[in-house]
Design a protein around this motif. Structure first.
Motif, PDB file in Angstrom:
ATOM      1  N   ASP A  24       0.819  -1.215   0.000  1.00  0.00           N
ATOM      2  CA  ASP A  24       0.000   0.000   0.000  1.00  0.00           C
ATOM      3  C   ASP A  24       0.852   1.263   0.000  1.00  0.00           C
ATOM      4  O   ASP A  24       0.491   2.260  -0.640  1.00  0.00           O
ATOM      5  N   GLU A  25       1.978   1.235   0.723  1.00  0.00           N
ATOM      6  CA  GLU A  25       2.859   2.408   0.741  1.00  0.00           C
ATOM      7  C   GLU A  25       3.458   2.649  -0.638  1.00  0.00           C
ATOM      8  O   GLU A  25       3.556   3.797  -1.097  1.00  0.00           O
ATOM      9  N   ILE A  26       3.849   1.584  -1.316  1.00  0.00           N
ATOM     10  CA  ILE A  26       4.431   1.724  -2.652  1.00  0.00           C
ATOM     11  C   ILE A  26       3.382   2.218  -3.641  1.00  0.00           C
ATOM     12  O   ILE A  26       3.649   3.091  -4.465  1.00  0.00           O
ATOM     13  N   VAL A  27       2.168   1.681  -3.543  1.00  0.00           N
ATOM     14  CA  VAL A  27       1.075   2.146  -4.408  1.00  0.00           C
ATOM     15  C   VAL A  27       0.832   3.633  -4.190  1.00  0.00           C
ATOM     16  O   VAL A  27       0.709   4.417  -5.140  1.00  0.00           O
ATOM     17  N   GLY A  28       0.784   4.056  -2.916  1.00  0.00           N
ATOM     18  CA  GLY A  28       0.568   5.471  -2.610  1.00  0.00           C
ATOM     19  C   GLY A  28       1.660   6.356  -3.168  1.00  0.00           C
ATOM     20  O   GLY A  28       1.385   7.429  -3.736  1.00  0.00           O
ATOM     21  N   LYS A  29       2.911   5.914  -3.042  1.00  0.00           N
ATOM     22  CA  LYS A  29       4.026   6.708  -3.556  1.00  0.00           C
ATOM     23  C   LYS A  29       4.030   6.736  -5.080  1.00  0.00           C
ATOM     24  O   LYS A  29       4.405   7.745  -5.692  1.00  0.00           O
ATOM     25  N   ALA A  30       3.622   5.636  -5.702  1.00  0.00           N
ATOM     26  CA  ALA A  30       3.561   5.594  -7.166  1.00  0.00           C
ATOM     27  C   ALA A  30       2.499   6.565  -7.689  1.00  0.00           C
ATOM     28  O   ALA A  30       2.719   7.263  -8.688  1.00  0.00           O
ATOM     29  N   GLY A  35       1.533  12.449  -9.854  1.00  0.00           N
ATOM     30  CA  GLY A  35       0.923  13.764  -9.697  1.00  0.00           C
ATOM     31  C   GLY A  35      -0.131  13.813  -8.618  1.00  0.00           C
ATOM     32  O   GLY A  35      -0.650  14.883  -8.303  1.00  0.00           O
ATOM     33  N   GLY A  36      -0.474  12.638  -8.057  1.00  0.00           N
ATOM     34  CA  GLY A  36      -1.458  12.586  -6.985  1.00  0.00           C
ATOM     35  C   GLY A  36      -2.794  12.067  -7.469  1.00  0.00           C
ATOM     36  O   GLY A  36      -3.217  12.317  -8.602  1.00  0.00           O
ATOM     37  N   ILE A  37      -3.465  11.335  -6.599  1.00  0.00           N
ATOM     38  CA  ILE A  37      -4.707  10.674  -7.000  1.00  0.00           C
ATOM     39  C   ILE A  37      -5.801  11.673  -7.366  1.00  0.00           C
ATOM     40  O   ILE A  37      -6.625  11.422  -8.244  1.00  0.00           O
ATOM     41  N   ASP A  38      -5.815  12.835  -6.719  1.00  0.00           N
ATOM     42  CA  ASP A  38      -6.851  13.827  -7.022  1.00  0.00           C
ATOM     43  C   ASP A  38      -6.715  14.334  -8.457  1.00  0.00           C
ATOM     44  O   ASP A  38      -7.715  14.470  -9.177  1.00  0.00           O
ATOM     45  N   VAL A 199       2.590  16.646 -18.004  1.00  0.00           N
ATOM     46  CA  VAL A 199       1.543  17.311 -18.776  1.00  0.00           C
ATOM     47  C   VAL A 199       0.458  17.732 -17.793  1.00  0.00           C
ATOM     48  O   VAL A 199      -0.190  16.887 -17.181  1.00  0.00           O
ATOM     49  N   ARG A 200       0.316  19.032 -17.620  1.00  0.00           N
ATOM     50  CA  ARG A 200      -0.685  19.589 -16.702  1.00  0.00           C
ATOM     51  C   ARG A 200      -0.635  18.920 -15.327  1.00  0.00           C
ATOM     52  O   ARG A 200      -1.637  18.529 -14.744  1.00  0.00           O
ATOM     53  N   GLY A 201       0.600  18.788 -14.822  1.00  0.00           N
ATOM     54  CA  GLY A 201       0.790  18.299 -13.464  1.00  0.00           C
ATOM     55  C   GLY A 201       0.804  16.796 -13.307  1.00  0.00           C
ATOM     56  O   GLY A 201       0.936  16.294 -12.184  1.00  0.00           O
TER      57      GLY A 201
END
Length: 263
Positions: A24-30, A35-38, A199-201
């Motif tokens: 889960d930590e690796i998935v979150g960092k990836a 650019g972030g899940i949002d 591209v756009r963040g």
């Protein structure tokens, strides 16, 4: 004295234990590295265009249009002919192959529909993976091209397994490998991602080298990525075959593989 020595020994190993990564930590960092899940989930549509080259010496161009939820339209132009694959995001898909005997739009098989529904998910398998019925396990840490990578075992809801290799420094996807099912065949497949640009963040791989090891290879070189272009839903309906400029028989094209995506 012995107790004290044991305590000191335990303290020496604490940093190693504390530094261990979980899946889960690796998935979150990836996801953050992209650019972030949002930002990933805020994209409503994409248009990706560029060039494709095959190990047989053939070259062409591609355009991939994606729109939520799961809609996809792919066009690959080779030797003046256009191969078209369309998925309506629900349950229907079609393909026009001018190199085939029947040049009209043909419905995709159940296996092709299963494959294309994965391709049309431009969020990639890591986003909301539990909600998609996917399981992700950390399969270890190793080296890929002399660079440390995390190896994630990704099992989708259908039981298909792929291994994703995440760069331990940048946390960007560098490779995935697995099996591609085409009709009655199971083909080993690997895909390498490189030339990441923003591209756009959001980070995208502008080069993808993929194929079946030792047998077939293709390179997709992205030239342009458009975020949230207006794409009418009619683009994802059953396509209409265009008249061919010549009736002469053309050689069968190589397997078009998968379109570039953010997986």
């Amino acid at each position: 004295m012995k107790t004290r020595l044991l305590s000191i020994t335990a303290l020496l190993f604490l940093p190693l234990t504390g530094g261990a990564q979980t899946a889960d930590e690796i998935v979150g960092k990836a996801l953050n590295a992209r650019g972030g899940i949002d930002k990933i989930k805020a994209v409503r549509s994409e248009r990706i265009s560029g060039r494709v080259s095959f190990s047989q010496g053939m070259e062409g161009t591609f355009v991939v249009e994606l729109k939520r939820p799961l809609k996809m339209h792919v066009e690959i132009s080779i030797e003046g002919q256009r191969i078209i694959r369309v998925y309506d995001g629900k349950s229907s898909g079609w393909m026009i192959n001018p190199f085939a005997e029947n040049k009209e739009a043909q419905p995709l098989s159940a296996q092709d529909l299963e494959n294309i529904s994965d391709e049309s998910d431009f969020d990639g398998p890591l986003v909301d993976y539990r909600a998609k019925g996917t399981q992700i396990e950390l399969a270890g840490k190793e080296k890929l091209d002399d660079k440390p990578v995390y190896r994630l075992k990704v099992t989708n809801k259908n039981g298909d397994v792929r291994f994703y290799f995440i760069d331990a420094r940048t946390f960007l996807l560098t490779k995935w490998e697995g099996i591609r099912r085409t009709e009655d065949q199971e083909i080993p497949w690997e895909s390498f991602s490189s030339d990441f640009r923003e591209v756009r963040g959001l980070k995208y791989a502008f080069r993808i080298d993929q194929g079946s090891p030792g047998e077939f290879k293709q390179t997709l070189t992205t030239e342009k990525i458009e975020i949230d272009p207006p794409i009418d839903d009619s683009r994802f309906a059953k396509p209409v075959a265009q008249a061919s400029p010549t009736d002469a028989a053309a050689p069968a094209p190589p397997d078009a593989g998968e379109p570039p995506n953010s997986n």
